[in-house]
Write an enzyme that holds these catalytic residues in place. Structure first.
Site, PDB file in Angstrom:
ATOM      1  N   ASP A  20       0.860  -1.189   0.000  1.00 39.72           N
ATOM      2  CA  ASP A  20       0.000   0.000   0.000  1.00 39.72           C
ATOM      3  C   ASP A  20       0.896   1.238   0.000  1.00 39.72           C
ATOM      4  O   ASP A  20       1.784   1.371   0.840  1.00 39.72           O
ATOM      5  CB  ASP A  20      -0.894  -0.015   1.249  1.00 39.72           C
ATOM      6  CG  ASP A  20      -1.977   1.055   1.193  1.00 39.72           C
ATOM      7  OD1 ASP A  20      -3.169   0.706   1.253  1.00 39.72           O
ATOM      8  OD2 ASP A  20      -1.631   2.256   1.097  1.00 39.72           O
ATOM      9  N   GLU A 119      -3.045  -0.034  -4.005  1.00 40.95           N
ATOM     10  CA  GLU A 119      -2.783  -1.230  -3.206  1.00 40.95           C
ATOM     11  C   GLU A 119      -2.962  -2.518  -3.989  1.00 40.95           C
ATOM     12  O   GLU A 119      -3.728  -2.574  -4.949  1.00 40.95           O
ATOM     13  CB  GLU A 119      -3.677  -1.254  -1.959  1.00 40.95           C
ATOM     14  CG  GLU A 119      -5.142  -1.209  -2.272  1.00 40.95           C
ATOM     15  CD  GLU A 119      -5.997  -1.376  -1.020  1.00 40.95           C
ATOM     16  OE1 GLU A 119      -5.862  -2.402  -0.336  1.00 40.95           O
ATOM     17  OE2 GLU A 119      -6.805  -0.488  -0.748  1.00 40.95           O
TER      18      GLU A 119
HETATM   19  P1  TTP Z   1      -5.411   5.231   0.996  1.00 42.28           P
HETATM   20  O1  TTP Z   1      -4.399   4.137   0.765  1.00 42.28           O
HETATM   21  O2  TTP Z   1      -6.581   4.940   1.844  1.00 42.28           O
HETATM   22  O3  TTP Z   1      -4.675   6.477   1.678  1.00 42.28           O
HETATM   23  P2  TTP Z   1      -3.265   7.089   1.401  1.00 42.28           P
HETATM   24  O4  TTP Z   1      -2.444   6.255   0.462  1.00 42.28           O
HETATM   25  O5  TTP Z   1      -3.427   8.520   1.001  1.00 42.28           O
HETATM   26  O6  TTP Z   1      -2.615   7.091   2.850  1.00 42.28           O
HETATM   27  P3  TTP Z   1      -2.003   5.856   3.679  1.00 42.28           P
HETATM   28  O7  TTP Z   1      -0.544   6.208   3.870  1.00 42.28           O
HETATM   29  O8  TTP Z   1      -2.754   5.862   4.968  1.00 42.28           O
HETATM   30  O9  TTP Z   1      -2.203   4.621   2.867  1.00 42.28           O
HETATM   31  O10 TTP Z   1      -5.940   5.798  -0.385  1.00 42.28           O
HETATM   32  C1  TTP Z   1      -5.122   5.878  -1.551  1.00 42.28           C
HETATM   33  C2  TTP Z   1      -5.464   7.111  -2.351  1.00 42.28           C
HETATM   34  O11 TTP Z   1      -6.845   7.104  -2.726  1.00 42.28           O
HETATM   35  C3  TTP Z   1      -5.252   8.415  -1.602  1.00 42.28           C
HETATM   36  O12 TTP Z   1      -3.917   8.927  -1.713  1.00 42.28           O
HETATM   37  C4  TTP Z   1      -6.264   9.333  -2.219  1.00 42.28           C
HETATM   38  C5  TTP Z   1      -7.381   8.422  -2.690  1.00 42.28           C
HETATM   39  N1  TTP Z   1      -8.524   8.540  -1.757  1.00 42.28           N
HETATM   40  C6  TTP Z   1      -9.545   9.453  -2.048  1.00 42.28           C
HETATM   41  O13 TTP Z   1      -9.506  10.112  -3.087  1.00 42.28           O
HETATM   42  N2  TTP Z   1     -10.590   9.565  -1.167  1.00 42.28           N
HETATM   43  C7  TTP Z   1     -10.660   8.839   0.000  1.00 42.28           C
HETATM   44  O14 TTP Z   1     -11.620   8.994   0.778  1.00 42.28           O
HETATM   45  C8  TTP Z   1      -9.601   7.896   0.284  1.00 42.28           C
HETATM   46  C9  TTP Z   1      -9.642   7.069   1.549  1.00 42.28           C
HETATM   47  C10 TTP Z   1      -8.571   7.787  -0.608  1.00 42.28           C
HETATM   48 MG    MG Z   2      -2.249   4.186   0.702  1.00 36.16          MG
END
Ligand code: TTP
Ligand code: MG
Length: 365
Positions: A20, A119
């Site tokens: 991820d 992911e």
């Molecule tokens: P995530 O993997 O949930 O979050 P992230 O990669 O930003 O942070 P983490 O280090 O905790 O993994 O989501 C991946 C991408 O998807 C994120 O960068 C932006 C997008 N996204 C949205 O656009 N809206 C949302 O509500 C979420 C959860 C993610």
């Molecule tokens: Mg992420």
């Protein structure tokens, strides 16, 4: 320490990585413009000095220390940290980065399953041991960094669910390993909210029957869980005991793809709505292609200025057809435009996804 036994008890010799990306959209922006590193960065809607609409897509870790998080109203994020760097969403750049990272992952897996833009699960059972799987994870992190400049967090375990939980335990730039003997110490104390697919509502329902941790899930008889949660009970129970039998019915395959847009100013004009449908349809369609799936339903969402929200959906023949998505979306939305209210938001969704094609990669592990 982790055991290097070849078939540790309970693992049936499967070794899974969950990869991820860390604060994905924000990290890509930092990569593009290194001056941003260390500053709070928020990717999402335009805050417009605090009057902006729409939401935060993601925030980098410095911004998270202010309490900024995904899906939060952008105006609220602006209020808690007006000096943050607010950036618009650059889908094209993120899809290229995603593709580059996924290419490296795919090349090093026995089976590969992407489950979101940032992911994926990698079956690396041919490694033969948890230790070797962990070494592969370390190698992958290095390789991804070299090729894309991005950091990822990786969970290493013997089921998909545990690998996914593990990847979140040591973020950012993490590597965490959960072997069969780590289950009680590392997984059972965690809140049920960490279970993939358990959202806020399910967590509350579990809490109401006294199930707060994954350890509580393990201890509760599956029959009792089933009284409240139906077939999901088996998924919960298997997960908590480190069994993978219920994972294929679990939450890992996307159920729909959707995009929506909040207009900068509420619109009256049908032409503005029509114009917005095109890029939304195209983005949804690119998800369809990326996952190699077919959809059976096209839907739309329309929010009037007073937040009254309507959704409409229509069954179609299973297909991949960009024009079809746009046409169906338009035909569904038109009747809603006869309402005299101004429009705040419009969205497009495809659902009823079919996973016939590429089954080997999707269901292969
Ligand atoms: P995530 O993997 O949930 O979050 P992230 O990669 O930003 O942070 P983490 O280090 O905790 O993994 O989501 C991946 C991408 O998807 C994120 O960068 C932006 C997008 N996204 C949205 O656009 N809206 C949302 O509500 C979420 C959860 C993610
Ligand atoms: Mg992420």
């Amino acid at each position: 320490m982790h055991d290097a036994t070849h078939h540790p008890k309970g693992s049936s010799g499967r070794f899974i990585l969950h990869v991820d990306l860390d604060c994905f959209f924000a990290q890509v922006e930092e990569n593009k413009n290194p001056e941003l590193k260390g500053k709070p960065v928020v990717v999402g809607a335009d805050p417009r000095g605090g009057t902006g609409r729409g939401v935060v897509c993601t925030a980098n870790y410095p911004a998270r220390t202010y309490g900024i998080h995904s899906a939060q109203p952008i105006s609220q994020a602006y209020r808690v940290c007006p000096k943050a760097v607010f950036l618009p969403v650059d889908w094209r750049r993120y899809s290229v980065s995603s593709r580059n990272v996924m290419e490296v992952c795919r090349a090093h897996a026995d089976f590969f399953q992407q489950t979101g833009i940032d992911e994926a699960f990698l079956d690396v059972s041919s490694c033969g041991s948890l230790t070797a799987a962990a070494q592969k994870a370390a190698f992958l992190k290095k390789r991804i960094r070299e090729k894309t400049g991005l950091t990822v967090s990786i969970g290493v375990s013997f089921t998909k669910s545990l690998a996914k939980i593990a990847s979140d335990l040591d973020k950012p730039d993490g590597l965490s390993v959960v072997g069969p003997r780590d289950l009680a110490a590392k997984i059972w104390p965690l809140s049920v909210a960490r279970v993939p697919g358990v959202g806020h509502k399910t967590a509350l329902r579990l809490e109401r029957i006294g199930v707060l941790t994954i350890g509580d899930l393990a201890k509760t008889p599956v029959r009792r869980l089933a009284e409240h949660f139906g077939v999901s009970a088996f998924y919960f129970h298997d997960l908590a005991h480190g069994r993978s039998s219920a994972e294929l019915s679990g939450p890992f395959l996307p159920k729909s793809f959707s995009r929506e847009r909040t207009f900068g100013n509420d619109v009256w004009d049908a032409a503005d709505v029509y114009a917005a449908l095109w890029p939304l349809s195209r983005e949804v369609f690119s998800d369809v292609l990326e996952y190699g799936t077919h959809y059976r339903t096209v839907g739309v969402k329309l929010r009037y200025h007073d937040f009254d929200t309507r959704t409409r959906a229509k069954a179609v023949r299973p297909r991949q057809d960009l024009c079809g998505i746009q046409k169906t979306a338009w035909s569904l939305i038109q009747p809603l435009l006869s309402d005299p209210r101004k429009i705040r938001l419009v969205g497009v969704r495809v659902s009823g996804l079919e996973w016939r094609r590429g089954q080997r990669t999707l269901h292969g592990f």
